[in-house]
Design a protein around this motif. Structure first.
Motif, PDB file in Angstrom:
ATOM      1  N   SER A  82       0.687  -0.904  -0.393  1.00 40.39           N
ATOM      2  CA  SER A  82      -0.312  -0.096  -0.366  1.00 40.39           C
ATOM      3  C   SER A  82       1.252   1.107  -0.081  1.00 40.39           C
ATOM      4  CB  SER A  82      -1.072   0.043   1.270  1.00 40.39           C
ATOM      5  OG  SER A  82      -1.883   1.496   1.372  1.00 40.39           O
ATOM      6  N   LEU A  83       1.028   2.077  -1.079  1.00 37.39           N
ATOM      7  CA  LEU A  83       1.616   3.355  -0.856  1.00 37.39           C
ATOM      8  C   LEU A  83       0.040   4.591  -0.016  1.00 37.39           C
ATOM      9  CD1 LEU A  83       2.455   3.807  -4.706  1.00 37.39           C
ATOM     10  CD2 LEU A  83       3.804   2.620  -2.263  1.00 37.39           C
ATOM     11  N   ILE A  84      -0.731   4.265   0.857  1.00 42.07           N
ATOM     12  CA  ILE A  84      -1.103   4.726   0.828  1.00 42.07           C
ATOM     13  C   ILE A  84      -0.584   5.384   2.542  1.00 42.07           C
ATOM     14  CG2 ILE A  84      -3.423   5.353   2.670  1.00 42.07           C
ATOM     15  CD1 ILE A  84      -4.748   3.533   0.887  1.00 42.07           C
ATOM     16  N   GLY A  85      -0.302   6.360   2.842  1.00 41.24           N
ATOM     17  CA  GLY A  85       0.685   7.319   3.735  1.00 41.24           C
ATOM     18  C   GLY A  85       1.801   7.134   4.244  1.00 41.24           C
ATOM     19  N   VAL A  86       2.540   6.936   2.453  1.00 39.94           N
ATOM     20  CA  VAL A  86       4.116   7.076   2.117  1.00 39.94           C
ATOM     21  C   VAL A  86       4.850   8.370   2.284  1.00 39.94           C
ATOM     22  CG1 VAL A  86       4.361   3.992   1.730  1.00 39.94           C
ATOM     23  CG2 VAL A  86       4.212   6.521  -0.023  1.00 39.94           C
ATOM     24  N   GLY A  87       3.795   9.450   1.705  1.00 35.07           N
ATOM     25  CA  GLY A  87       3.960  10.696   1.269  1.00 35.07           C
ATOM     26  C   GLY A  87       5.181  10.712   0.370  1.00 35.07           C
ATOM     27  N   ALA A  88       5.578  11.794  -0.344  1.00 38.51           N
ATOM     28  CA  ALA A  88       6.147  12.414  -1.342  1.00 38.51           C
ATOM     29  C   ALA A  88       7.538  11.860  -1.962  1.00 38.51           C
ATOM     30  CB  ALA A  88       5.584  13.928  -2.253  1.00 38.51           C
ATOM     31  N   ALA A  89       7.842  12.271  -0.698  1.00 41.30           N
ATOM     32  CA  ALA A  89       9.731  11.373  -0.577  1.00 41.30           C
ATOM     33  C   ALA A  89       9.841  10.154  -0.848  1.00 41.30           C
ATOM     34  CB  ALA A  89      10.120  11.763   0.265  1.00 41.30           C
ATOM     35  N   ALA A  90       8.685   8.795  -0.824  1.00 44.75           N
ATOM     36  CA  ALA A  90       8.904   7.832  -0.706  1.00 44.75           C
ATOM     37  C   ALA A  90       8.936   7.541  -2.584  1.00 44.75           C
ATOM     38  CB  ALA A  90       7.948   7.161  -0.399  1.00 44.75           C
ATOM     39  N   VAL A  91       7.791   8.516  -3.154  1.00 40.86           N
ATOM     40  CA  VAL A  91       7.515   8.638  -4.241  1.00 40.86           C
ATOM     41  C   VAL A  91       8.433   8.983  -4.950  1.00 40.86           C
ATOM     42  CG1 VAL A  91       6.399   9.341  -6.222  1.00 40.86           C
ATOM     43  CG2 VAL A  91       5.335   8.406  -4.309  1.00 40.86           C
ATOM     44  N   ASP A  92       8.850   9.906  -5.157  1.00 41.27           N
ATOM     45  CA  ASP A  92      10.481  10.641  -5.702  1.00 41.27           C
ATOM     46  C   ASP A  92      11.723  10.041  -5.242  1.00 41.27           C
ATOM     47  OD1 ASP A  92      11.310  13.943  -6.663  1.00 41.27           O
ATOM     48  OD2 ASP A  92      12.660  13.040  -5.160  1.00 41.27           O
ATOM     49  N   PHE A  93      11.777   9.611  -4.547  1.00 44.84           N
ATOM     50  CA  PHE A  93      13.534   8.001  -3.817  1.00 44.84           C
ATOM     51  C   PHE A  93      13.105   7.497  -5.428  1.00 44.84           C
ATOM     52  CE2 PHE A  93      15.188   4.522  -2.631  1.00 44.84           C
ATOM     53  CZ  PHE A  93      16.754   5.204  -2.476  1.00 44.84           C
ATOM     54  N   GLN A  94      11.475   6.524  -5.559  1.00 44.56           N
ATOM     55  CA  GLN A  94      11.473   5.626  -5.818  1.00 44.56           C
ATOM     56  C   GLN A  94      11.645   5.436  -7.145  1.00 44.56           C
ATOM     57  OE1 GLN A  94      11.845   2.275  -4.107  1.00 44.56           O
ATOM     58  NE2 GLN A  94      11.741   2.208  -2.154  1.00 44.56           N
ATOM     59  N   VAL A  95      11.022   6.423  -8.126  1.00 47.24           N
ATOM     60  CA  VAL A  95      10.940   7.067  -9.097  1.00 47.24           C
ATOM     61  C   VAL A  95      12.040   7.340  -9.514  1.00 47.24           C
ATOM     62  CG1 VAL A  95       8.925   7.588 -10.824  1.00 47.24           C
ATOM     63  CG2 VAL A  95       8.263   6.328  -8.913  1.00 47.24           C
ATOM     64  N   GLN A 123       4.062  14.517 -10.574  1.00 49.71           N
ATOM     65  CA  GLN A 123       2.753  14.524 -10.321  1.00 49.71           C
ATOM     66  C   GLN A 123       1.857  13.553  -9.443  1.00 49.71           C
ATOM     67  OE1 GLN A 123       2.497  14.207 -14.197  1.00 49.71           O
ATOM     68  NE2 GLN A 123       1.871  17.150 -14.706  1.00 49.71           N
ATOM     69  N   LEU A 124       3.012  12.439  -9.537  1.00 53.84           N
ATOM     70  CA  LEU A 124       3.055  11.258  -9.439  1.00 53.84           C
ATOM     71  C   LEU A 124       3.406  11.491  -8.345  1.00 53.84           C
ATOM     72  CD1 LEU A 124       5.003   8.220 -11.053  1.00 53.84           C
ATOM     73  CD2 LEU A 124       2.538   8.732 -10.580  1.00 53.84           C
ATOM     74  N   ALA A 125       4.293  12.463  -7.119  1.00 53.49           N
ATOM     75  CA  ALA A 125       4.704  12.301  -5.848  1.00 53.49           C
ATOM     76  C   ALA A 125       3.522  13.004  -5.521  1.00 53.49           C
ATOM     77  CB  ALA A 125       5.646  12.883  -5.682  1.00 53.49           C
ATOM     78  N   ALA A 126       2.700  13.787  -6.105  1.00 51.52           N
ATOM     79  CA  ALA A 126       1.345  14.831  -5.711  1.00 51.52           C
ATOM     80  C   ALA A 126       0.286  13.693  -5.077  1.00 51.52           C
ATOM     81  CB  ALA A 126       1.296  15.880  -6.356  1.00 51.52           C
ATOM     82  N   PHE A 127       0.086  13.230  -6.222  1.00 48.07           N
ATOM     83  CA  PHE A 127      -0.797  11.916  -6.278  1.00 48.07           C
ATOM     84  C   PHE A 127      -0.631  11.404  -4.847  1.00 48.07           C
ATOM     85  CE2 PHE A 127      -2.778   8.430  -7.139  1.00 48.07           C
ATOM     86  CZ  PHE A 127      -3.894   8.347  -7.037  1.00 48.07           C
ATOM     87  N   VAL A 128       0.353  10.792  -4.504  1.00 48.15           N
ATOM     88  CA  VAL A 128       0.217   9.848  -3.722  1.00 48.15           C
ATOM     89  C   VAL A 128       0.499  10.530  -2.161  1.00 48.15           C
ATOM     90  CG1 VAL A 128       1.602   7.956  -2.850  1.00 48.15           C
ATOM     91  CG2 VAL A 128       1.436   8.181  -5.460  1.00 48.15           C
ATOM     92  N   ALA A 129       0.743  11.537  -2.228  1.00 47.97           N
ATOM     93  CA  ALA A 129       0.482  12.504  -0.752  1.00 47.97           C
ATOM     94  C   ALA A 129      -1.097  13.037  -0.880  1.00 47.97           C
ATOM     95  CB  ALA A 129       1.660  13.297  -0.894  1.00 47.97           C
TER      96      ALA A 129
END
Length: 267
Positions: A82-95, A123-129
């Motif tokens: 699940s990516l709910i609550g991981v935040g924008a930083a996690a997406v920016d790092f992984q992607v 944009q991906l980070a904004a959506f997950v955040a």
């Protein structure tokens, strides 16, 4: 004077004094507290979130589910947490490091060239955040090596990170086919985000464990290691392992060669 004395003995006088003391304490604290040098990240626009949702549905929903709730792997199929609550930083790092979308399953997801440009990653980070509160992408000041204390960063890194990443961030092997990657080509932002989010086998170093200023000090120390070894040949920066191998192969090899030469001369 009698009127003032009477007010001092009024039954509500302690309450008034307590409120005044609390107000005074709050005012002094607000004045004395140092202002943060790091600007807050700009809030994502609705258009960024909508664009990020489209990218997510097209590229991430297969593993993480259409609403990012996660999906278990069944019969060897794709699955993801699940990516709910991981935040924008996690997406920016992984992607941003190319780890996501994953190229293949394995003990550890490998880094590779990023599949999206920075605008799409944002944009991906904004959506997950938008799905739940989590760590934000750090600002430029937070990851600026020139503002950090490399000496303090060295002490912090060798206390918290060197057992996996090597004393100078050269990386190292872990158990069960995993490894700690070398950090010599990792951007300061991704180093900060890795500490903040704890990807894969790495523990999370939140602001209670290592403060934002201390994270910047660690980045400053790692940045200095990229200038090359001041002692000459680094031998892979593996410490006594490579140094001992060099001593055995070269040093003892020379001694054996000398012994053979002396024996040949005497006979």
């Amino acid at each position: 004077m009698k009127a003032l004395a009477a007010r001092r003995h009024h039954r509500f006088a302690p309450v008034v004094l307590l409120l005044l003391a609390l107000l005074l304490t709050g005012a002094v604290y607000a004045i004395a507290q140092p202002a943060s040098a790091d600007a807050a990240p700009a809030a994502a626009s609705d258009s960024d979130i909508a664009a990020g949702q489209k990218l997510f549905q097209a590229n991430c929903a297969t593993c993480h589910g259409p609403t990012a709730e996660g999906r278990e792997a069944v019969d060897g199929g794709a699955g993801g947490p699940s990516l709910i609550g991981v935040g924008a930083a996690a997406v920016d790092f992984q992607v941003g490091t190319g780890r996501m979308p994953a190229q293949m399953n394995g003990a550890q997801i490998q880094a590779k060239p990023a599949q999206f440009d920075q605008e799409q990653i944002n944009q991906l980070a904004a959506f997950v955040a938008s799905l739940g509160a989590g760590p934000a992408i750090p600002t430029e000041d937070m990851v600026d090596p020139s503002q950090g204390d490399a000496a303090n960063g060295m002490a912090l890194f060798r206390t918290n990170c060197a057992m996996c990443h090597n004393a100078v961030g050269a990386g190292g092997a872990l158990s069960q086919g995993k490894w700690a990657p070398a950090l010599d080509e990792t951007s300061p932002t991704h180093i900060y985000e890795a500490m903040l989010t704890g990807p894969q086998s790495m523990p999370v170093f939140n602001d209670a464990n290592i403060t934002p200023e201390e994270k910047r000090d660690i980045i400053a120390y790692l940045d200095e290691q990229r200038d090359g070894s001041p002692g000459g040949l680094s031998l892979g920066s593996l410490g006594p392992v490579s140094e001992g191998l060099w001593a055995w192969v070269v040093g003892i090899g020379l001694l054996i060669g000398a012994a053979v030469w002396i024996g040949a001369k005497s006979s």
